[in-house]
Scaffold this motif. Structure first.
Motif, PDB file in Angstrom:
ATOM      1  N   VAL A 101      51.889  50.004  59.075  1.00  0.00           N
ATOM      2  CA  VAL A 101      50.644  50.530  58.518  1.00  0.00           C
ATOM      3  C   VAL A 101      50.022  51.590  59.415  1.00  0.00           C
ATOM      4  N   PHE A 102      50.180  51.443  60.725  1.00  0.00           N
ATOM      5  CA  PHE A 102      49.535  52.371  61.647  1.00  0.00           C
ATOM      6  C   PHE A 102      50.262  53.711  61.697  1.00  0.00           C
ATOM      7  N   THR A 103      51.594  53.678  61.720  1.00  0.00           N
ATOM      8  CA  THR A 103      52.337  54.940  61.698  1.00  0.00           C
ATOM      9  C   THR A 103      52.157  55.642  60.356  1.00  0.00           C
ATOM     10  N   LEU A 104      52.130  54.846  59.272  1.00  0.00           N
ATOM     11  CA  LEU A 104      51.935  55.435  57.944  1.00  0.00           C
ATOM     12  C   LEU A 104      50.564  56.090  57.843  1.00  0.00           C
ATOM     13  N   ALA A 114      42.116  52.051  53.722  1.00  0.00           N
ATOM     14  CA  ALA A 114      42.400  52.500  52.362  1.00  0.00           C
ATOM     15  C   ALA A 114      43.778  52.025  51.908  1.00  0.00           C
ATOM     16  N   LEU A 115      44.770  52.128  52.795  1.00  0.00           N
ATOM     17  CA  LEU A 115      46.120  51.681  52.459  1.00  0.00           C
ATOM     18  C   LEU A 115      46.159  50.179  52.222  1.00  0.00           C
ATOM     19  N   LEU A 121      46.882  44.067  50.799  1.00  0.00           N
ATOM     20  CA  LEU A 121      47.550  43.420  51.921  1.00  0.00           C
ATOM     21  C   LEU A 121      46.501  42.726  52.786  1.00  0.00           C
ATOM     22  N   ALA A 122      46.708  41.432  53.033  1.00  0.00           N
ATOM     23  CA  ALA A 122      45.695  40.616  53.700  1.00  0.00           C
ATOM     24  C   ALA A 122      45.665  40.817  55.205  1.00  0.00           C
ATOM     25  N   HIS A 123      46.771  41.288  55.780  1.00  0.00           N
ATOM     26  CA  HIS A 123      46.816  41.491  57.232  1.00  0.00           C
ATOM     27  C   HIS A 123      47.871  42.542  57.553  1.00  0.00           C
ATOM     28  N   LYS A 124      47.882  42.971  58.798  1.00  0.00           N
ATOM     29  CA  LYS A 124      48.711  44.107  59.193  1.00  0.00           C
ATOM     30  C   LYS A 124      50.200  43.841  59.002  1.00  0.00           C
ATOM     31  N   ASP A 150      41.464  36.001  52.091  1.00  0.00           N
ATOM     32  CA  ASP A 150      40.252  35.952  52.913  1.00  0.00           C
ATOM     33  C   ASP A 150      39.651  37.342  53.095  1.00  0.00           C
ATOM     34  N   LEU A 151      40.514  38.325  53.346  1.00  0.00           N
ATOM     35  CA  LEU A 151      40.029  39.682  53.558  1.00  0.00           C
ATOM     36  C   LEU A 151      39.342  40.211  52.311  1.00  0.00           C
TER      37      LEU A 151
END
Length: 326
Positions: A101-104, A114-115, A121-124, A150-151
């Motif tokens: 997610v971070f590189t994307l 936003a992604l 997606l609930a977590h990284k 939860d998120l």
């Protein structure tokens, strides 16, 4: 014997359930007036490579840059959320090897909030092995019509303002409805949950009977530091894991009675005591919100309740400051 010992914070905020009902009503009104009346939705443009040589990716980056400029200048131009969302476009992309997610987010110049919210997606770690992702051309937060994780529940109940726009998005031929808030981002608590550093309460309904801190032990009469929370609930009430982790201890102790200890990464662990029944097993990997046991009155107890502890690097922390209630 468990590796840490001894026996919340804030009570639930009054009116929280009413707030959720009102929010759902507002969502219903928004979506009744939204794009859901469309009979068909177009297929999404597909990005093959995050490379300027990919014409679709070049167009996506141009859309993102234009959207970021509009959001940055919204105070000067007076653009409303509706006007901004009118420029929202959605692309599709299959996450490649070594990408997360971070590189994307960095390659696409779009915040990972936003992604994550658009892809639910609930977590990284949810990006690993995920099917085809969808990429928004505009920074913001997407709140689903029916929050589940939860998120999502945290985002749904935590927004003081609903200055958003209803959008309907086609993913693999299925319509999904969101309330889109252009330019919004995760709050610190939401970010903690996404990065898997946040905790939820282990009971859905409870009564706080003893907080963290010094107290007179109700059984022994001795003065000592209570290293957790006592949460009263009826015998058999479901007990849930406060965060994903691994069950590292499960047994019986004279003080804790039937207890479970879950390790959360390298630094955190949670303990659940006085259980009447186990609903998990040693070395099980559990997710946040997984059923792990049931409230009881085993061990050193004056009545049915859950004794709950949080430890960071082996030291007791006040759970009332760290737990999210929805």
């Amino acid at each position: 014997m468990p590796f840490f010992r001894s026996k919340p914070g804030q009570a639930r905020e009054p009116g929280r359930k009413m707030k959720k009902r009102v929010l759902r009503m507002v969502f219903g009104i928004f979506f009744a007036l939204s794009l859901s009346a469309q009979e068909s939705l177009p297929n999404l443009p597909v990005i093959s490579r995050l490379d300027p040589g990919d014409m679709v990716f070049r167009q996506y980056i141009a859309d993102v840059e234009a959207a970021r400029r509009r959001i940055f200048n919204r105070d000067r131009t007076g653009d409303t959320a509706e006007l901004l969302a009118g420029d929202l476009t959605i692309y599709a992309y299959q996450l490649g090897a070594g990408e997360d997610v971070f590189t994307l987010a960095a390659r696409c110049n779009i915040p990972y909030a936003a992604l994550a919210t658009l892809n639910r997606l609930a977590h990284k770690d949810g990006f690993a092995g995920a099917p085809q992702l969808i990429l928004p051309s505009m920074p913001g937060v997407f709140i689903p019509e029916n929050p589940e994780s939860d998120l999502e529940l945290l985002i749904f109940t935590g927004r003081a303002s609903l200055d958003g726009v209803p959008v309907t998005i086609n993913r693999a031929g299925k319509r999904e409805r969101f309330l889109f808030i252009p330019g919004d981002d995760f709050s610190p608590t939401e970010r903690a949950f996404f990065l898997n550093t946040g905790f939820r309460y282990p009971l859905r309904n409870y009564r706080l009977t003893s907080p963290f801190g010094p107290r007179v032990n109700p059984v022994t009469g001795n003065f000592a530091v209570h290293q957790g929370l006592d949460l009263a609930a009826p015998e058999g009430t479901e007990v849930f894991a406060v965060r994903e982790g691994t069950v590292v201890e499960l047994g019986t102790d004279p003080v804790y009675g039937n207890y479970i200890i879950i390790r959360h990464g390298e630094n955190w662990a949670s303990l659940y005591g006085h259980l009447s029944k186990f609903e998990t097993a040693l070395r099980n990997n559990v997710r946040s919100g997984s059923l792990i046991g049931r409230v009881g009155s085993t061990g050193q107890s004056t009545g049915p309740h859950l004794h709950f502890e949080l430890r960071q690097n082996g030291r007791a922390q006040d759970p009332g400051r760290l737990l999210f209630t929805k």
